[in-house]
Design a protein around this motif. Structure first.
Motif, PDB file in Angstrom:
ATOM      1  N   PHE A  41      -9.207 -60.257  71.558  1.00  0.00           N
ATOM      2  CA  PHE A  41      -9.486 -58.849  71.284  1.00  0.00           C
ATOM      3  C   PHE A  41      -8.328 -58.223  70.513  1.00  0.00           C
ATOM      4  N   CYS A  42      -7.102 -58.513  70.947  1.00  0.00           N
ATOM      5  CA  CYS A  42      -5.923 -57.975  70.268  1.00  0.00           C
ATOM      6  C   CYS A  42      -5.833 -58.501  68.832  1.00  0.00           C
ATOM      7  N   ALA A  47      -6.236 -57.842  62.943  1.00  0.00           N
ATOM      8  CA  ALA A  47      -6.863 -58.220  61.676  1.00  0.00           C
ATOM      9  C   ALA A  47      -7.437 -57.015  60.942  1.00  0.00           C
ATOM     10  N   ARG A  48      -7.637 -55.911  61.656  1.00  0.00           N
ATOM     11  CA  ARG A  48      -8.134 -54.682  61.026  1.00  0.00           C
ATOM     12  C   ARG A  48      -6.995 -53.780  60.560  1.00  0.00           C
ATOM     13  N   GLY A  49      -5.755 -54.277  60.630  1.00  0.00           N
ATOM     14  CA  GLY A  49      -4.642 -53.548  60.038  1.00  0.00           C
ATOM     15  C   GLY A  49      -3.806 -52.742  60.997  1.00  0.00           C
ATOM     16  N   PRO A 276     -16.780 -56.634  68.891  1.00  0.00           N
ATOM     17  CA  PRO A 276     -16.917 -56.063  67.543  1.00  0.00           C
ATOM     18  C   PRO A 276     -17.270 -54.578  67.553  1.00  0.00           C
ATOM     19  N   GLU A 277     -18.180 -54.173  68.449  1.00  0.00           N
ATOM     20  CA  GLU A 277     -18.568 -52.765  68.495  1.00  0.00           C
ATOM     21  C   GLU A 277     -17.439 -51.886  69.031  1.00  0.00           C
ATOM     22  N   GLU A 280     -14.824 -51.658  66.308  1.00  0.00           N
ATOM     23  CA  GLU A 280     -15.301 -50.790  65.232  1.00  0.00           C
ATOM     24  C   GLU A 280     -15.158 -49.321  65.612  1.00  0.00           C
ATOM     25  N   THR A 281     -15.421 -48.993  66.874  1.00  0.00           N
ATOM     26  CA  THR A 281     -15.265 -47.610  67.328  1.00  0.00           C
ATOM     27  C   THR A 281     -13.802 -47.190  67.281  1.00  0.00           C
ATOM     28  N   ILE A 282     -12.901 -48.063  67.725  1.00  0.00           N
ATOM     29  CA  ILE A 282     -11.465 -47.745  67.669  1.00  0.00           C
ATOM     30  C   ILE A 282     -11.037 -47.528  66.220  1.00  0.00           C
TER      31      ILE A 282
END
Length: 289
Positions: A41-42, A47-49, A276-277, A280-282
């Motif tokens: 999860f981390c 990976a999303r920056g 993933p959801e 995406e919300t974070i």
């Protein structure tokens, strides 16, 4: 893992991702070590920056224990006598700001799960100038009329400490099944392996009891939350038996502009199928900064 000094405490922490990216600090729940934020999860968040930080709260894991304090009287605390409260959620939110300071974060995004959601709510009330965004996951406002547990889930949470390692592992597996996502039941072999690893890393039930006392003694945050002016999202499982979804709805209603995301099939855990959801919300919340 490294340790940070915060308000006279030592907090064990771990980081993921590029230090040049915006910091995102993850705050875990009652009696839960940093490892409950799954490594995968981390890594998804990194990976999303984000420069992701997970850490052990005071009194749990490898952070400073408060074993010199007398045992709290939970029944008295529930009745309104706060004299045995060892500390409050505001102290734990101050610990988190101290971690910011130790790591050189002027401001950070935060996400908290369960008691960790309560802590990040308190952060938004007490230290809004240190936050970029807030995500409160499977948590509540402290108003006792919302977010109630089912009798079965409360019994699983408040069970007495086990006498042996083996008993603890077996009882923890059973308790996790009670509170887990009804739509995403955990695989028992994986669940048992995680619980065993956490027990062997650190087992400190006295600290979890003091954390429970802090939650009970800290009261209702609703009025404080009405003044929060930050990007906020509230994530909750529709089938959460430990903190009813009414706690999330009350949180979102109290904070102007908060986004409420209720996930069908999710209980009081973070099933991999929903990562993933949740991620995406974070990310969407941080983009509102």
């Amino acid at each position: 893992m490294p340790r940070a000094h915060s308000n006279g405490l030592e907090l064990e922490y771990e980081t993921f991702g590029d230090q040049a990216d915006p910091p995102l600090v993850l705050v875990m729940g009652l009696g839960a070590q940093l490892t409950v934020w799954d490594t995968g999860f981390c890594e998804l968040l990194a990976a999303r920056g984000f420069h992701v930080v997970r850490f052990d709260n005071r009194d749990i894991g490898l952070s400073t224990y408060f074993d010199d304090l007398p045992a709290p009287d939970l029944a008295a605390l529930i009745g309104g006598d706060l004299s045995t409260a060892p500390y409050l959620l505001s102290d734990m939110s101050d610990d988190t700001v101290g971690l910011f300071d130790a790591l050189g974060f002027a401001k950070a995004h935060v996400a908290g799960a369960s008691m960790g959601g309560m802590i990040v709510q308190q952060l938004a009330i007490d230290h809004p100038d240190r936050l970029l965004s807030v995500t409160s996951i499977m948590s509540t406002t402290g108003d006792r009329s919302v977010g109630q547990a089912t009798p079965e889930a409360m019994a699983a949470l408040m069970r007495p400490p086990a006498a042996t390692r083996e008993q603890n592992i077996e009882e923890s597996v059973k308790a996790s099944k009670v509170t887990a996502a009804p739509g995403y039941p955990p695989r028992e072999d994986e669940l048992r392996a995680k619980i065993t690893a956490n027990y062997d890393r650190a087992y400190h039930p006295a600290g979890a009891l003091r954390q429970a006392a802090a939650v009970t003694a800290s009261g209702d945050r609703t009025e404080g939350l009405r003044k929060v002016d930050l990007p906020v999202s509230v994530i909750h499982g529709a089938g959460d038996p430990l903190i009813d979804v009414s706690g999330a709805k009350a949180t979102a209603e109290a904070i102007s502009g908060a986004e409420l995301v209720v996930l069908p099939g999710m209980g009081h855990d973070l099933p991999q199928e929903l990562w993933p959801e949740i991620v995406e919300t974070i990310v969407r919340t941080t983009a509102r900064t």
